[in-house]
Design a protein around this motif. Structure first.
Motif, mmCIF file in Angstrom:
data_model
loop_
_atom_site.group_PDB
_atom_site.id
_atom_site.type_symbol
_atom_site.label_atom_id
_atom_site.label_comp_id
_atom_site.label_asym_id
_atom_site.label_seq_id
_atom_site.Cartn_x
_atom_site.Cartn_y
_atom_site.Cartn_z
ATOM 1 N N GLY A 108 0.823 -1.206 0.000
ATOM 2 C CA GLY A 108 0.000 0.000 0.000
ATOM 3 C C GLY A 108 0.850 1.246 0.000
ATOM 4 N N GLU A 109 0.307 2.298 -0.578
ATOM 5 C CA GLU A 109 0.925 3.612 -0.522
ATOM 6 C C GLU A 109 -0.062 4.559 0.160
ATOM 7 N N LEU A 110 0.341 5.070 1.312
ATOM 8 C CA LEU A 110 -0.491 5.978 2.097
ATOM 9 C C LEU A 110 0.032 7.389 1.938
ATOM 10 N N ARG A 111 -0.876 8.335 1.688
ATOM 11 C CA ARG A 111 -0.448 9.712 1.446
ATOM 12 C C ARG A 111 -1.012 10.655 2.499
ATOM 13 N N TYR A 112 -0.266 11.728 2.730
ATOM 14 C CA TYR A 112 -0.706 12.749 3.685
ATOM 15 C C TYR A 112 0.097 14.009 3.415
ATOM 16 N N ALA A 113 -0.406 15.144 3.917
ATOM 17 C CA ALA A 113 0.234 16.446 3.718
ATOM 18 C C ALA A 113 0.862 16.898 5.030
ATOM 19 N N PRO A 114 2.174 16.797 5.178
ATOM 20 C CA PRO A 114 2.824 17.184 6.433
ATOM 21 C C PRO A 114 2.511 18.610 6.874
ATOM 22 N N VAL A 179 9.578 7.228 2.395
ATOM 23 C CA VAL A 179 8.825 8.073 1.465
ATOM 24 C C VAL A 179 9.154 7.635 0.038
ATOM 25 N N VAL A 180 8.144 7.233 -0.705
ATOM 26 C CA VAL A 180 8.377 6.661 -2.038
ATOM 27 C C VAL A 180 7.900 7.557 -3.174
ATOM 28 N N GLY A 181 7.172 8.652 -2.866
ATOM 29 C CA GLY A 181 6.677 9.496 -3.940
ATOM 30 C C GLY A 181 6.117 10.805 -3.427
ATOM 31 N N PHE A 182 5.702 11.648 -4.369
ATOM 32 C CA PHE A 182 5.197 12.995 -4.092
ATOM 33 C C PHE A 182 3.855 13.164 -4.784
ATOM 34 N N ASP A 183 3.008 13.994 -4.182
ATOM 35 C CA ASP A 183 1.659 14.217 -4.701
ATOM 36 C C ASP A 183 1.236 15.645 -4.366
ATOM 37 N N PHE A 208 12.697 11.263 -8.822
ATOM 38 C CA PHE A 208 11.788 10.900 -7.741
ATOM 39 C C PHE A 208 10.363 10.792 -8.282
ATOM 40 N N PRO A 209 9.633 9.727 -7.946
ATOM 41 C CA PRO A 209 8.307 9.472 -8.522
ATOM 42 C C PRO A 209 7.259 10.510 -8.132
ATOM 43 N N VAL A 210 6.329 10.748 -9.058
ATOM 44 C CA VAL A 210 5.281 11.751 -8.870
ATOM 45 C C VAL A 210 3.931 11.201 -9.312
ATOM 46 N N THR A 211 2.934 11.384 -8.469
ATOM 47 C CA THR A 211 1.535 11.212 -8.855
ATOM 48 C C THR A 211 0.824 12.520 -8.520
ATOM 49 N N ILE A 212 -0.240 12.838 -9.263
ATOM 50 C CA ILE A 212 -0.922 14.118 -9.073
ATOM 51 C C ILE A 212 -2.432 13.907 -9.086
ATOM 52 N N HIS A 213 -3.116 14.458 -8.086
ATOM 53 C CA HIS A 213 -4.574 14.502 -8.111
ATOM 54 C C HIS A 213 -5.031 15.341 -9.311
ATOM 55 N N ALA A 214 -5.830 14.768 -10.178
ATOM 56 C CA ALA A 214 -6.350 15.514 -11.326
ATOM 57 C C ALA A 214 -7.544 14.762 -11.909
ATOM 58 N N PHE A 350 5.183 2.611 -6.791
ATOM 59 C CA PHE A 350 6.528 3.158 -6.695
ATOM 60 C C PHE A 350 7.464 2.212 -5.946
ATOM 61 N N LEU A 351 7.070 0.946 -5.869
ATOM 62 C CA LEU A 351 7.910 -0.109 -5.331
ATOM 63 C C LEU A 351 8.996 -0.447 -6.354
ATOM 64 N N PRO A 352 10.225 -0.740 -5.932
ATOM 65 C CA PRO A 352 11.272 -1.107 -6.894
ATOM 66 C C PRO A 352 10.854 -2.291 -7.768
#
Length: 369
Positions: A108-114, A179-183, A208-214, A350-352
């Motif tokens: 799983g990849e869990l996301r949050y905004a620090p 941390v495996v990616g940015f959003d 560095f990997p990127v996903t974007i809400h769109a 974003f797993l190897p």
């Protein structure tokens, strides 16, 4: 395992829960246990709509059923309020990992905004460190319970703020610690992904990997902006790519729905851009009318790279198993569709690469055989 559809929704859910799954789009602040919210709020003085955990669970679901993204996002005022110190952040992270593992999620990849967790005096780095501590603890406890899971985090910047580059640098500092990616996330209309172009340029320069809400609350221009100037490797939601698809009667010579794809939809499909689709959440925010009519099934049938996700398990009253079960019961999916979406999610993670291959061959494919 046979592809025969089980006869009741409950048996469908139980069957899917037993299968290994991959979750790409799950917000840490959208999946808290109601009892945890009540306990932390009682300690820090935050006022909740109710102090009864089950009533609070129902309140979140009802408030999120408004049909608009803006109202949906307001429910996070309460979850974020109880995630303002290191102990609470670590606890929430641990419980999230355990809940995913109990649902059969193996990666799983869990996301949050620090930047949303600084009210108690933590620094950005301290927020990330607390979450990572909780994630690793969750992995250890899940393994001990016989439900092993691996989790990576996606550090997220809020698109309406002006901290994109700062948060990108934060993600890079912790790239070897979980941390495996940015959003980027938050209100979509009026806040283009390219407003944070400096952040994306910096991340691309560092590979560095990127996903974007769109493509959730706003349509095709948002998706195009995320893909081309910003270089997103995946699209968070992306459900409105269907606005670039015209469906006709019948099927083509390959047995696919007879449809004409615009240039953007063709680009997304042909390049295998993974769409992080969230059926129940999209119904709540008005991006889809029902799970049965959700564009995910059409996009699957047209050859798009689709993954199935929960978005916010608390607000939608859902789990990844439930999302798949709903697609089976209401949209006619079979277990081959579930397997394909799971492998697609793993491939787009974003797993190897060697770890993806190992997980697919040793865990996922044998379970569907």
């Amino acid at each position: 395992m046979s592809e025969t559809t089980p006869t009741t929704p409950q048996t469908t859910l139980e069957r899917v829960r037993a299968l290994p799954k991959v979750s790409l789009h799950d917000h840490l602040d959208g999946g808290l246990r109601p009892a945890t919210i009540v306990e932390i709020a009682s300690a820090n003085g935050h006022r909740l709509p109710t102090s009864d955990p089950e009533e609070l669970r129902a309140w979140f679901r009802d408030a999120a059923d408004s049909g608009t993204l803006v109202r949906y996002l307001e429910t996070f005022d309460h979850t974020i309020a109880v995630m303002q110190d290191a102990e609470s952040l670590a606890r929430v992270a641990t419980e999230a990992v355990l809940d995913l593992a109990a649902d059969g999620v193996v990666y799983g990849e869990l996301r949050y905004a620090p930047e949303q967790h600084l009210q108690g005096g933590l620094s950005l780095d301290e927020v990330v460190e607390a979450v990572e501590e909780g994630m690793r603890r969750g992995e250890q406890q899940a393994a001990a319970a016989g439900t092993p899971i691996r989790v990576g985090t996606l550090v997220t910047a809020m698109r309406h703020a002006d901290r994109g580059l700062e948060i990108a640098e934060l993600a890079l500092r912790h790239r070897d610690a979980g941390v495996v990616g940015f959003d980027i996330a938050g209100a979509e209309i009026g806040f283009a992904p390219s407003d944070h172009l400096a952040a994306f340029d910096r991340l691309h320069a560092e590979n560095f990997p990127v996903t974007i809400h769109a493509g959730e609350a706003f349509g095709l221009p948002s998706i195009a902006d995320a893909l081309h100037p910003c270089g997103a490797e995946r699209i968070g939601h992306g459900v409105r790519i269907v606005e670039d698809v015209s469906v006709h009667e019948g099927h083509d010579e390959h047995g696919l729905p007879n449809a004409t794809l615009g240039r953007l939809a063709t680009w997304v499909r042909d390049r295998g851009i993974v769409l992080e689709l969230c059926p129940s959440s999209n119904v709540q925010t008005g991006a889809a009318t029902s799970v049965a009519e959700h564009p995910i099934t059409l996009l699957k049938d047209l050859g798009f790279s689709i993954s199935v996700n929960t978005d916010n398990r608390l607000m939608s009253g859902t789990s990844l198993s439930r999302e798949f079960a709903l697609l089976v019961e209401e949209a006619g999916w079979n277990l081959a569709d579930v397997e394909r979406a799971t492998i697609t999610a793993l491939s787009g993670s974003f797993l190897p690469f060697p770890d993806r291959v190992a997980l697919a061959s040793a865990v996922i494919r044998p379970a569907f055989a």
